[in-house]
Enzyme design. Structure first.
Site, mmCIF file in Angstrom:
data_model
loop_
_atom_site.group_PDB
_atom_site.id
_atom_site.type_symbol
_atom_site.label_atom_id
_atom_site.label_comp_id
_atom_site.label_asym_id
_atom_site.label_seq_id
_atom_site.Cartn_x
_atom_site.Cartn_y
_atom_site.Cartn_z
ATOM 1 N N ASP A 1 -0.065 -2.379 4.369
ATOM 2 C CA ASP A 1 1.026 -1.244 4.505
ATOM 3 C C ASP A 1 2.356 -2.090 4.914
ATOM 4 O O ASP A 1 3.274 -1.386 4.853
ATOM 5 C CB ASP A 1 0.677 -0.477 5.885
ATOM 6 C CG ASP A 1 -0.456 0.318 5.625
ATOM 7 O OD1 ASP A 1 -0.861 0.669 4.590
ATOM 8 O OD2 ASP A 1 -1.194 0.851 6.841
ATOM 9 N N HIS B 1 0.885 -1.326 0.054
ATOM 10 C CA HIS B 1 -0.003 -0.037 0.001
ATOM 11 C C HIS B 1 0.805 1.248 -0.126
ATOM 12 O O HIS B 1 1.788 1.405 0.911
ATOM 13 C CB HIS B 1 -1.060 -0.008 1.137
ATOM 14 C CG HIS B 1 -1.850 0.995 1.410
ATOM 15 N ND1 HIS B 1 -2.102 1.557 2.387
ATOM 16 C CD2 HIS B 1 -2.699 1.517 0.224
ATOM 17 C CE1 HIS B 1 -3.509 2.477 2.218
ATOM 18 N NE2 HIS B 1 -3.697 2.465 0.992
ATOM 19 N N ARG B 2 0.740 2.255 -1.062
ATOM 20 C CA ARG B 2 1.505 3.246 -1.153
ATOM 21 C C ARG B 2 2.941 2.862 -1.260
ATOM 22 O O ARG B 2 3.921 3.709 -0.439
ATOM 23 C CB ARG B 2 1.182 4.421 -0.110
ATOM 24 C CG ARG B 2 -0.389 4.594 0.113
ATOM 25 C CD ARG B 2 -0.890 5.609 1.104
ATOM 26 N NE ARG B 2 -2.264 5.623 1.480
ATOM 27 C CZ ARG B 2 -2.884 6.072 2.416
ATOM 28 N NH1 ARG B 2 -2.146 6.844 3.376
ATOM 29 N NH2 ARG B 2 -4.162 5.925 2.505
ATOM 30 N N HIS C 1 -1.250 10.949 -1.760
ATOM 31 C CA HIS C 1 -2.688 10.644 -1.491
ATOM 32 C C HIS C 1 -3.378 11.552 -0.996
ATOM 33 O O HIS C 1 -4.752 11.507 -1.405
ATOM 34 C CB HIS C 1 -2.418 9.426 -0.299
ATOM 35 C CG HIS C 1 -3.734 9.294 0.408
ATOM 36 N ND1 HIS C 1 -4.522 9.590 1.220
ATOM 37 C CD2 HIS C 1 -4.458 7.813 -0.054
ATOM 38 C CE1 HIS C 1 -5.619 8.984 1.499
ATOM 39 N NE2 HIS C 1 -5.497 7.940 0.976
ATOM 40 N N LYS D 1 -6.660 9.373 -8.092
ATOM 41 C CA LYS D 1 -7.039 10.233 -7.042
ATOM 42 C C LYS D 1 -7.453 11.784 -7.093
ATOM 43 O O LYS D 1 -6.621 12.779 -6.771
ATOM 44 C CB LYS D 1 -6.059 10.169 -5.899
ATOM 45 C CG LYS D 1 -6.308 10.147 -4.368
ATOM 46 C CD LYS D 1 -7.034 9.094 -3.998
ATOM 47 C CE LYS D 1 -6.557 8.614 -2.682
ATOM 48 N NZ LYS D 1 -7.548 7.642 -2.165
ATOM 49 N N ASP E 1 -1.100 6.302 -5.384
ATOM 50 C CA ASP E 1 -1.947 7.234 -5.579
ATOM 51 C C ASP E 1 -1.312 8.292 -6.674
ATOM 52 O O ASP E 1 -0.343 9.085 -6.190
ATOM 53 C CB ASP E 1 -2.556 8.131 -4.471
ATOM 54 C CG ASP E 1 -2.804 6.889 -3.437
ATOM 55 O OD1 ASP E 1 -3.926 6.301 -3.467
ATOM 56 O OD2 ASP E 1 -2.169 6.530 -2.413
ATOM 57 N N GLU F 1 -3.785 4.167 -8.510
ATOM 58 C CA GLU F 1 -5.123 4.664 -8.039
ATOM 59 C C GLU F 1 -5.168 6.134 -8.381
ATOM 60 O O GLU F 1 -4.188 7.080 -8.055
ATOM 61 C CB GLU F 1 -5.261 4.757 -6.684
ATOM 62 C CG GLU F 1 -6.643 4.944 -6.093
ATOM 63 C CD GLU F 1 -7.013 5.069 -4.482
ATOM 64 O OE1 GLU F 1 -6.355 4.524 -3.743
ATOM 65 O OE2 GLU F 1 -7.993 6.131 -4.487
ATOM 66 N N GLU G 1 0.417 -0.617 -4.866
ATOM 67 C CA GLU G 1 -0.380 0.474 -5.010
ATOM 68 C C GLU G 1 0.104 1.824 -4.601
ATOM 69 O O GLU G 1 0.676 1.957 -3.761
ATOM 70 C CB GLU G 1 -1.591 0.082 -4.248
ATOM 71 C CG GLU G 1 -2.856 1.017 -4.339
ATOM 72 C CD GLU G 1 -3.129 2.384 -3.632
ATOM 73 O OE1 GLU G 1 -3.957 2.972 -3.619
ATOM 74 O OE2 GLU G 1 -2.100 2.227 -2.713
HETATM 75 O O1 G3P Z 1 -6.379 1.662 -3.334
HETATM 76 C C1 G3P Z 1 -6.563 0.831 -2.066
HETATM 77 C C2 G3P Z 1 -6.482 2.004 -1.189
HETATM 78 O O2 G3P Z 1 -5.481 2.618 -1.277
HETATM 79 C C3 G3P Z 1 -7.584 2.848 -1.074
HETATM 80 O O3 G3P Z 1 -7.873 3.926 -0.104
HETATM 81 O O4 G3P Z 1 -7.224 5.915 0.841
HETATM 82 O O5 G3P Z 1 -5.556 4.411 0.918
HETATM 83 O O6 G3P Z 1 -5.979 5.519 -1.164
HETATM 84 P P1 G3P Z 1 -6.735 4.808 0.114
HETATM 85 MG MG MG Z 2 -4.773 4.195 -2.779
#
Ligand code: G3P
Ligand code: MG
Length: 245
Positions: free
Chosen positions: A238, A15-16, A57, A119, A44, A117, A42
């Protein structure tokens, strides 16, 4: 020839980058993810005042940099002058917000795949999707598997028109009652939901309808095992190190 994201998708997605271990959405986070064996991350993407695509993000730079204000009101030069690492740890002082092109280069250099993603700042869905789409058309290497995703259907449809060969994921925190209609409307291939709302029945229903199911943000090993046992295709975490071990 590009393998599709789903053909190569591991069950653990960072994540990120690996945002439990390094400042989110920075080069350090992407390198850290790769270093610990993550095969897919992933990140953003949003746009600046001068139409550059950057990896961030939040709508504003306040939480994760030493600056203040909306990303959409800053030039790339202003964004690049910010320290995006110190808030996490002094070890990362001077880390910058990366551009999309820089992120792609790192992901590719580590032979990872990418869940990008989109955003958009609210109201800026179409311009964001168009700029990201154009940049991907110009700079995405043909061998890098990408899954586009967004909470915003308009953004997914816009970028889907530009890059119809790339798979798309529709994001929702909950599992909306009308998830099937939304997936159709977004022309999505996958549903991505927040794990608190995910049940075994929901996984079955989504999978039976022919969609992939990804779940965020799962940092507990037992919960991850349960979700994967239920048939979730991948979890976004994470702490990829914890999950991979
Ligand atoms: O793409 C999954 C997750 O990242 C979505 O929520 O707020 O962490 O971008 P957020
Ligand atoms: Mg995200």
């Amino acid at each position: 020839m590009r393998a599709t994201f789903f053909e190569t998708m591991p069950r653990i997605v960072g994540h990120r980058g690996a945002c439990g271990l390094a400042p989110e959405n920075t080069r350090a986070s992407f390198h850290k993810a790769a270093e610990i064996g993550t095969r897919s991350i992933e990140i953003d993407v949003m746009v600046t005042a001068d139409d550059h695509c950057v990896i961030c993000h939040d709508m504003s730079v306040d939480r994760c940099t030493n600056g203040k204000g909306p990303v959409l009101l800053k030039s790339l030069n202003e964004i690049k002058s910010l320290d995006a690492g110190s808030w996490f740890s002094s070890e990362y002082k001077g880390e910058q917000i990366p551009t999309l092109a820089e992120a792609i280069e790192i992901v590719r250099s580590h032979e990872m795949s990418l869940n990008l993603e989109i955003k958009p700042t609210d109201g800026w869905q179409v311009p964001t999707a168009k700029l990201v789409g154009q940049e991907l058309k110009e700079k995405l290497p043909s061998d890098l598997p990408v899954l586009l995703s967004s909470f915003n259907i308009e953004a997914l449809v816009t970028i889907g028109d530009m890059l119809p060969h790339l798979p798309r994921g529709y994001l929702a925190d909950t599992i909306p009652d009308e998830w099937e209609r939304r997936l159709r409307e977004a022309r999505a291939d996958s549903l991505h939901c927040s794990h608190e709302f995910v049940t075994e029945d929901a996984v079955k229903a989504v999978k039976d309808a022919g969609y992939r199911f990804l779940v965020f943000t799962v940092n507990d090993i037992e919960r991850a095992k349960q979700l994967l046992d239920w048939g979730v295709d991948a979890i976004i975490t994470d702490f990829p190190d914890r999950m991979l071990s």
